[in-house]
Motif scaffolding. Sequence first.
Motif, PDB file in Angstrom:
ATOM      1  N   VAL A  78       7.477  36.791   8.286  1.00 58.55           N
ATOM      2  CA  VAL A  78       6.967  37.512   7.111  1.00 58.55           C
ATOM      3  C   VAL A  78       7.666  38.867   6.976  1.00 58.55           C
ATOM      4  N   GLY A  79       7.774  39.604   8.074  1.00 62.38           N
ATOM      5  CA  GLY A  79       8.446  40.898   8.030  1.00 62.38           C
ATOM      6  C   GLY A  79       9.897  40.779   7.606  1.00 62.38           C
ATOM      7  N   THR A  80      10.580  39.770   8.127  1.00 60.21           N
ATOM      8  CA  THR A  80      11.982  39.556   7.784  1.00 60.21           C
ATOM      9  C   THR A  80      12.132  39.171   6.320  1.00 60.21           C
ATOM     10  N   ASN A  81      11.199  38.367   5.805  1.00 61.61           N
ATOM     11  CA  ASN A  81      11.237  37.988   4.389  1.00 61.61           C
ATOM     12  C   ASN A  81      11.188  39.235   3.512  1.00 61.61           C
ATOM     13  N   TRP A  82      10.253  40.138   3.821  1.00 62.94           N
ATOM     14  CA  TRP A  82      10.151  41.385   3.046  1.00 62.94           C
ATOM     15  C   TRP A  82      11.406  42.237   3.199  1.00 62.94           C
ATOM     16  N   LEU A  83      11.929  42.289   4.410  1.00 60.51           N
ATOM     17  CA  LEU A  83      13.137  43.074   4.658  1.00 60.51           C
ATOM     18  C   LEU A  83      14.308  42.537   3.831  1.00 60.51           C
TER      19      LEU A  83
END
Length: 198
Positions: free
Chosen positions: A104-109
Amino acid sequence: MDEGMLSDLMAMVAMINTALDASSESWRDQLHAARSITAFLELFDTTPNDERRKWQLSVIDTFQRLAYADADSGGVQDIGNWCLRQSLSLLQTYPENVDLLKLVGTNWLLRAQKSLAKIHVTERDSSSSGASQQSKSEEQRHVSRATIEAEARLWTADYVEARGILLPATDYLKRAVDAARAQGLTTACLLTKVCEPH
């Protein structure tokens, strides 16, 4: 979903992953297959459970890689959105899962990359526009003007958008690191991937 269908699906996902490993430029060729799989999963795989979690993570990870192969252009939004929806849905069942939090964090990044790329171009253009030969007073005026311009740019659309997208990115990636530490799963690999998702 029966075992045969799952086996076929995972074989297709593995082929997409292999194609991306062979050439990151091959992502366009994989879009049709990825969209077919996501449509199938929307219909036939609606309930997360432990048995499904591992292969679901593998599918999301591969498709997120595909969706943001060209992150500077904004990526493939429908597939990127599917990955985020699936990850968040699984996260409701597994709120402390390190891999999910990282996805999820990588998707936002990766979503922020388009704005960050535009900011990079703007910054590069503004920093290269100064005169090469300047007196000390001209240089001071140039620095002062550049500072004012830089502060003004902080409130332009690209900067505001990037900050807004980076907030959930840093939140989920921090949660991934915290969960990993709490579970004794902290590795150099996790920390490197958190800092450098590509």
